[in-house]
Design a protein around this motif. Structure first.
Motif, mmCIF file in Angstrom:
data_model
loop_
_atom_site.group_PDB
_atom_site.id
_atom_site.type_symbol
_atom_site.label_atom_id
_atom_site.label_comp_id
_atom_site.label_asym_id
_atom_site.label_seq_id
_atom_site.Cartn_x
_atom_site.Cartn_y
_atom_site.Cartn_z
ATOM 1 N N ASN A 31 31.056 35.248 28.934
ATOM 2 C CA ASN A 31 30.042 35.694 27.981
ATOM 3 C C ASN A 31 29.053 36.644 28.671
ATOM 4 O O ASN A 31 28.431 36.283 29.666
ATOM 5 N N PHE A 88 28.601 44.576 20.968
ATOM 6 C CA PHE A 88 28.994 43.665 19.896
ATOM 7 C C PHE A 88 29.215 44.428 18.593
ATOM 8 O O PHE A 88 30.122 44.121 17.815
ATOM 9 N N LYS A 91 32.707 46.335 19.234
ATOM 10 C CA LYS A 91 33.940 45.589 19.534
ATOM 11 C C LYS A 91 33.963 44.191 18.922
ATOM 12 O O LYS A 91 34.947 43.477 19.064
ATOM 13 N N GLN A 92 32.851 43.755 18.296
ATOM 14 C CA GLN A 92 32.750 42.401 17.726
ATOM 15 C C GLN A 92 33.031 41.315 18.758
ATOM 16 O O GLN A 92 33.608 40.276 18.450
ATOM 17 N N THR A 93 32.665 41.544 20.018
ATOM 18 C CA THR A 93 32.843 40.499 21.026
ATOM 19 C C THR A 93 31.778 40.645 22.107
ATOM 20 O O THR A 93 31.270 41.750 22.329
ATOM 21 N N TYR A 95 32.595 38.863 25.038
ATOM 22 C CA TYR A 95 33.368 38.382 26.182
ATOM 23 C C TYR A 95 33.854 39.560 27.007
ATOM 24 O O TYR A 95 34.558 40.427 26.511
ATOM 25 N N GLU A 98 37.519 40.796 27.189
ATOM 26 C CA GLU A 98 38.114 41.454 26.026
ATOM 27 C C GLU A 98 37.693 42.914 25.942
ATOM 28 O O GLU A 98 38.175 43.645 25.073
ATOM 29 N N GLU B 117 31.601 29.044 24.389
ATOM 30 C CA GLU B 117 32.554 29.899 25.094
ATOM 31 C C GLU B 117 33.885 29.177 25.263
ATOM 32 O O GLU B 117 33.925 28.058 25.765
#
Lengths: 104, 206
Positions: A31, A88, A91-93, A95, A98, B117
């Motif tokens: 994260n 975010f 890419k809607q993430t 992490y 990814e 997570e």
């Protein structure tokens, strides 16, 4: 068991431990926001050793450095979190594993 | 410098840590034997608290829990700064880190609605194991170096209480460190503009 006054070495070892905790956080977490908080841990560990040196040597320079590091950390927090936000949005993430568009 | 009780020192003004010592002194039933090592006791409490909250920060799966334990970590560091007689840095630590920066972080977590997570799909990569091992090696090397050649500084400097005050910091900030101070204000302005431009929603023209 405890010494009557704490030597500088104890503060330095504590600072090293906290720094390494931050490093482990950066390399193990996915994260981006938690990675970011681990960076803050590392900055604070360095601040601790600067303040310890400052107080044990009786020199104000260490505490001035801490003041400037805090200002830089505030700037870094604002820009870093803005980058996470726009990441975010695109890419809607959050992490980091990814997000490999720039990975060769 | 070990000052178990307020009033034992010649300075007219009590430093904040002396109030902490006083509170700890009063709350200890065995104070007679422990009074000399109150600084050590507080160091142990804050150090263990700092390490525990740092480990909690990097291990919690929920980012909000990570943020809250990080706030606890900042308060533990504040205690450590007070044992070092650095009152100004301690106050700024609470205001800037626990106040401003963590509010920003929690705000972003809430805004993005980040959940717990999950474990990465590909398993643990090599760099994770290697990085952790190298990190542990670093702390081992620092500890061994300090054990082999101690710094020999066992007491706070005599002027430790005077250099940690807002007065001393302010005086130094506006004389010796005036240029870095102005540079930092420019840096903050640049960060402000950068953050607004980065986070701004792009509006399509026409």
């Amino acid at each position: 068991m405890l010494p009557t006054s704490i030597p500088l070495d104890y503060y330095l070892i504590l600072s090293a431990l906290l720094f390494v905790t931050g490093v482990i956080g950066v390399v193990t977490r996915r994260n981006a926001i938690v990675i970011f908080m681990s960076l803050e841990l590392m900055l604070n560990a360095v601040n601790l050793s600067l303040v310890a040196f400052s107080s044990f040597l009786g020199d104000i320079a260490g505490q001035m450095f801490v003041f400037f590091i805090m200002a830089v950390a505030a700037a870094e927090a604002a820009v870093g979190l803005a980058i996470v936000l726009s990441l975010f949005r695109n890419k809607q993430t959050v992490y980091v594993d990814e997000v490999n568009i720039m990975k060769w | 410098m070990c000052t178990p009780l307020i009033g034992l020192r010649a300075e007219p003004l009590a430093t904040p840590i002396q109030f902490v010592y006083l509170a700890a002194f009063i709350s200890l039933p065995l104070h007679g034997s422990l009074a000399v090592s109150l600084q050590s006791l507080l160091f142990a409490v804050f150090a263990i608290g700092a390490i525990a909250s740092a480990i909690a920060t990097i291990t919690r799966k929920n980012p909000v829990a990570s943020a809250m334990t990080l706030v606890a970590h900042f308060f533990m560091l504040t205690g450590l700064y007070l044992t070092l007689e650095a009152q100004f840095v301690a106050a700024v630590q609470v205001l800037v880190y626990a106040g401003a920066i963590m509010v920003l972080v929690v705000f972003v977590i809430m805004l993005l609605n980040v959940g717990r997570e999950s474990q990465a799909s590909g398993g643990r990569p090599l760099r994770t194991t290697l990085g952790t091992l190298l990190a542990v090696l670093l702390v081992g090397m620092i500890t061994i170096t300090l054990a082999a050649r101690p710094t020999g500084l066992n007491q706070l400097a005599a002027n430790a209480t005077t250099i940690g005050t807002t007065e001393a910091i302010g005086q130094s900030l506006f004389t010796t460190y005036l240029f870095p101070f102005e540079a930092v204000s420019l840096l903050l302005l640049a960060a402000l503009i950068g953050a607004v431009i980065l986070a701004k929603r792009h509006v399509q023209e026409g």
